[in-house]
Design a protein around this motif. Structure first.
Motif, PDB file in Angstrom:
ATOM      1  N   THR A   1       1.011  -1.267  -0.016  1.00  0.00           N
ATOM      2  CA  THR A   1       0.030  -0.120  -0.182  1.00  0.00           C
ATOM      3  C   THR A   1       0.822   1.273  -0.014  1.00  0.00           C
TER       4      THR A   1
ATOM      5  N   GLU B   1      -4.317  10.193  -0.436  1.00  0.00           N
ATOM      6  CA  GLU B   1      -4.804   8.938  -1.263  1.00  0.00           C
ATOM      7  C   GLU B   1      -4.192   7.844  -1.023  1.00  0.00           C
ATOM      8  N   TYR B   2      -4.527   6.648  -1.109  1.00  0.00           N
ATOM      9  CA  TYR B   2      -3.722   5.628  -0.826  1.00  0.00           C
ATOM     10  C   TYR B   2      -4.456   4.147  -1.459  1.00  0.00           C
ATOM     11  N   GLU B   3      -3.636   3.447  -2.115  1.00  0.00           N
ATOM     12  CA  GLU B   3      -4.077   2.219  -2.672  1.00  0.00           C
ATOM     13  C   GLU B   3      -2.752   1.234  -2.526  1.00  0.00           C
TER      14      GLU B   3
ATOM     15  N   VAL C   1      -6.174  -2.824  -0.602  1.00  0.00           N
ATOM     16  CA  VAL C   1      -6.955  -1.878  -0.908  1.00  0.00           C
ATOM     17  C   VAL C   1      -7.126  -1.210  -2.227  1.00  0.00           C
TER      18      VAL C   1
ATOM     19  N   ARG D   1      -8.997   1.616  -3.111  1.00  0.00           N
ATOM     20  CA  ARG D   1      -8.745   2.978  -3.108  1.00  0.00           C
ATOM     21  C   ARG D   1      -9.112   3.299  -1.759  1.00  0.00           C
ATOM     22  N   GLY D   2      -8.135   4.245  -1.144  1.00  0.00           N
ATOM     23  CA  GLY D   2      -8.505   4.815   0.108  1.00  0.00           C
ATOM     24  C   GLY D   2      -8.203   6.343   0.179  1.00  0.00           C
TER      25      GLY D   2
ATOM     26  N   TYR E   1     -10.127   8.012   8.194  1.00  0.00           N
ATOM     27  CA  TYR E   1      -9.831   7.287   6.902  1.00  0.00           C
ATOM     28  C   TYR E   1     -11.025   6.414   6.326  1.00  0.00           C
TER      29      TYR E   1
ATOM     30  N   GLN F   1     -11.803   3.273   3.146  1.00  0.00           N
ATOM     31  CA  GLN F   1     -11.307   2.548   2.111  1.00  0.00           C
ATOM     32  C   GLN F   1     -12.152   1.515   1.478  1.00  0.00           C
TER      33      GLN F   1
ATOM     34  N   LYS G   1     -12.049  -2.044  -0.437  1.00  0.00           N
ATOM     35  CA  LYS G   1     -11.196  -3.222  -0.409  1.00  0.00           C
ATOM     36  C   LYS G   1     -11.491  -4.083  -1.634  1.00  0.00           C
TER      37      LYS G   1
ATOM     38  N   THR H   1     -16.308  -1.671   2.109  1.00  0.00           N
ATOM     39  CA  THR H   1     -16.006  -0.408   2.696  1.00  0.00           C
ATOM     40  C   THR H   1     -15.778  -0.546   4.137  1.00  0.00           C
TER      41      THR H   1
END
Length: 116
Positions: free
Chosen positions: A25, A39-41, A45, A47-48, A63, A65, A67, A72
């Motif tokens: 991630t 933003e994270y992925e 995950v 998209r978060g 936060y 996300q 999955k 979610t």
């Protein structure tokens, strides 16, 4: 004056439980006038997003996300920013899910390479 997180990419140093963030991630942080967001992925995950505030070396954010399995989840996190001997930044995090049972601690560190 603490170093800004703006534009930095951070990654967990260890995997969490399945379905959560892990070493694959990547978090891309933004910061402006006491506000932080990212933003994270990667890994489990898809998209978060996170959004919150920074006061000195303390972050406080929520936060959410999506999955890989289509579910979610969301929660709350407090982090402390520290500088590593090589100049990279580290966040030591204490988090708790708000949408499901679970809490814990984790560490994310600034990376110099992008996710594979």
């Amino acid at each position: 004056m603490p170093r800004s997180l703006d534009g930095l990419v951070l990654a967990p140093v260890a995997d969490q439980a399945p379905g959560q963030v892990g070493t694959r991630t990547r978090f891309t942080y933004h910061e402006r006038e006491g506000e932080i967001w990212a933003e994270y992925e990667g890994g489990d995950v898809v998209r978060g997003r996170l959004v919150g505030t920074r006061q000195g070396d303390l972050l406080d954010f929520r936060y959410v996300q999506l999955k890989q399995d289509g579910t979610t989840s969301g929660g709350h996190c407090r982090s402390t920013v520290a500088e590593l001997p090589d100049g990279r930044l580290r966040l030591v995090e204490t988090w708790e899910w708000e949408s499901q049972p679970g809490s814990g601690t984790s560490v994310v560190e600034q990376v110099t390479e992008q996710a594979p």
